[in-house]
Design an enzyme around this catalytic site. Structure first.
Site: not given
Length: 431
Positions: A166, A192, A317, A348
């Site tokens: 992350s 990341s 994303d 999501r």
């Protein structure tokens, strides 16, 4: 606001997408800690990035802002003032999580909150590692939900192994480490988005990055970090909506100009290439610490693929709109190792599955992703963005190839990351 979209006969155009959201946040947050002033162009004037500016102003940072131009008058690493009120991060998880790290070592008390969506999102992923460095953070649900209360204290260096890949967690720890009493070594899942590492190095911070570790040495010289003036490249996450639109349409050619091509952000391009998309990259160059180029995508057939493992941090994303590509492809697509999707502005996984199913796609939710059958024809429908900007834009892209009209509720959500989305949407249809 409701937005009605319909099938496009063809798609053409060259688009300059707004500045990268991740870099825009960091450009103001990091320069606020610098000794001196910085000029930023290409800044994304979306709601999330404006939340970062608002919070910094509450701590005494002077910031001039006009459209995509920003000037930050840095106050130095220890020059922030205690805010007189709660810091409202709006809907911006990046603002909240990076500020949590930045404020952990400041000599005052601060409180971070946000809107209902942000207050519902889990924060233990940053709270627990920051606590291990000595930070004093608390909040609802034992620190798992905002509002978060931060009592600034001495941050201790040492070793920390990242359990998840992350960029927000990594960045929060590095920002806390800037005021630490000893070097910090991060290991584990450090691969990341690396905008934080690139920017801190460019600002003169002693930071070494290897394949398996990152080591930060807190600045001992009072003028570090240096201010960093920069131009923010186009956001590849925003550009992906146009890449997918072109790839799924039989008569399309769309070019996105000046897009960031940082390898930690180009997972969507790699997936689309694996699916058979016709992609050309030209005019490659470096702008500041970031690689940039123009990306042209032409319409053609796609095939299913697998999206998992090390790809996920490079495209987390973009998965909602990649699911649209998968729904239009021949064959099955599997998305796995993407549990983080469930902790975004919405769940999501659930929202993508429910809304694309309403448009005639065949999808199945899994604990860490989804399975998309592909091969079907999308149908216009009345769908919900659930107030999530990336869901709204993904559904708009699906509407370009769906039969009939698609009505999207809460379509204004796009302003969070792409204020000019609907203008650009009309532009490529009219070209």
């Amino acid at each position: 606001m409701k937005q009605t979209v319909s099938h496009a006969k063809r798609l053409r155009g060259a688009i300059s997408v707004p500045g990268d959201k991740s870099i825009s946040h960091r450009s103001v947050l990091f320069n606020a800690l610098a000794e001196g002033n910085a000029e930023i162009t290409g800044f994304l004037p979306g709601a999330d990035c404006l939340s970062s500016i608002a919070c910094l102003r509450q701590m005494g940072v002077e910031i001039e802002h006009s459209d995509d131009k920003v000037r930050v008058f840095g106050r130095g690493l220890r020059g922030l003032r205690e805010p007189s009120d709660v810091l409202d991060c709006g809907n911006s998880g990046t603002t909240l999580r990076l500020l949590a790290g930045l404020l952990a070592g400041q000599p005052f008390l601060s409180v971070l909150t946000g809107d209902a969506s942000l207050r519902s999102r889990p924060q233990k992923r940053i709270v627990e590692p920051l606590r291990q460095l000595g930070a004093k953070l608390d909040g609802r649900d034992n620190g798992n939900r905002a509002p978060l209360v931060i009592r600034g204290t001495t941050i201790h260096g040492g070793n920390y192994e990242l359990p998840i890949a992350s960029a927000q967690v990594k960045s929060a720890l590095l920002l806390a480490g800037l005021t630490g009493d000893a070097p910090m070594r991060l290991s584990g899942k450090i691969v990341s988005r690396d905008h934080t590492e690139r920017m801190l190095i460019a600002m003169g911070i002693d930071l070494t990055v290897k394949d398996d570790e990152i080591v930060l040495y807190p600045p001992s010289h009072p003028v570090f970090p240096y201010p960093l003036s920069l131009h923010v490249p186009g956001d590849p996450s925003s550009a992906t909506f146009w890449w997918v639109a072109a790839a799924i349409h039989p008569d399309a050619e769309i070019t996105t100009l000046g897009v960031g091509l940082n390898p930690s952000r180009t997972g969507a391009l790699d997936v689309l290439k694996a699916m058979g998309a016709d992609i050309t990259i030209s005019n490659e160059r470096n702008e500041g610490a970031e690689p940039v180029g123009d990306v042209t995508v032409r319409g053609g057939g796609l095939r299913g693929t697998r999206i998992d493992g090390d790809l996920i941090p490079r495209l987390i994303d973009e998965i909602p709109v990649l699911a649209v590509a998968a729904a239009c492809a021949v064959g099955e697509t599997v998305v796995a190792d993407a549990e983080e999707l469930r902790a975004k502005e919405t769940d999501r996984v659930a929202t993508v599955v429910s809304e694309l199913t309403a448009m005639g796609a065949t999808l199945e939710a899994t604990p860490d992703g989804m399975i998309i059958a592909g091969g079907g024809e999308l149908q216009g429908a009345h769908v919900q963005s659930h107030g999530d900007h990336r869901i709204a834009m993904a559904l708009a892209v699906a509407g370009l190839v769906a039969e009939g009209e698609t009505i999207i509720d809460e379509a204004e959500a796009v302003t969070v990351s792409y204020p000019t989305f609907w203008q650009h949407y009309a532009q490529i249809k009219e070209a």
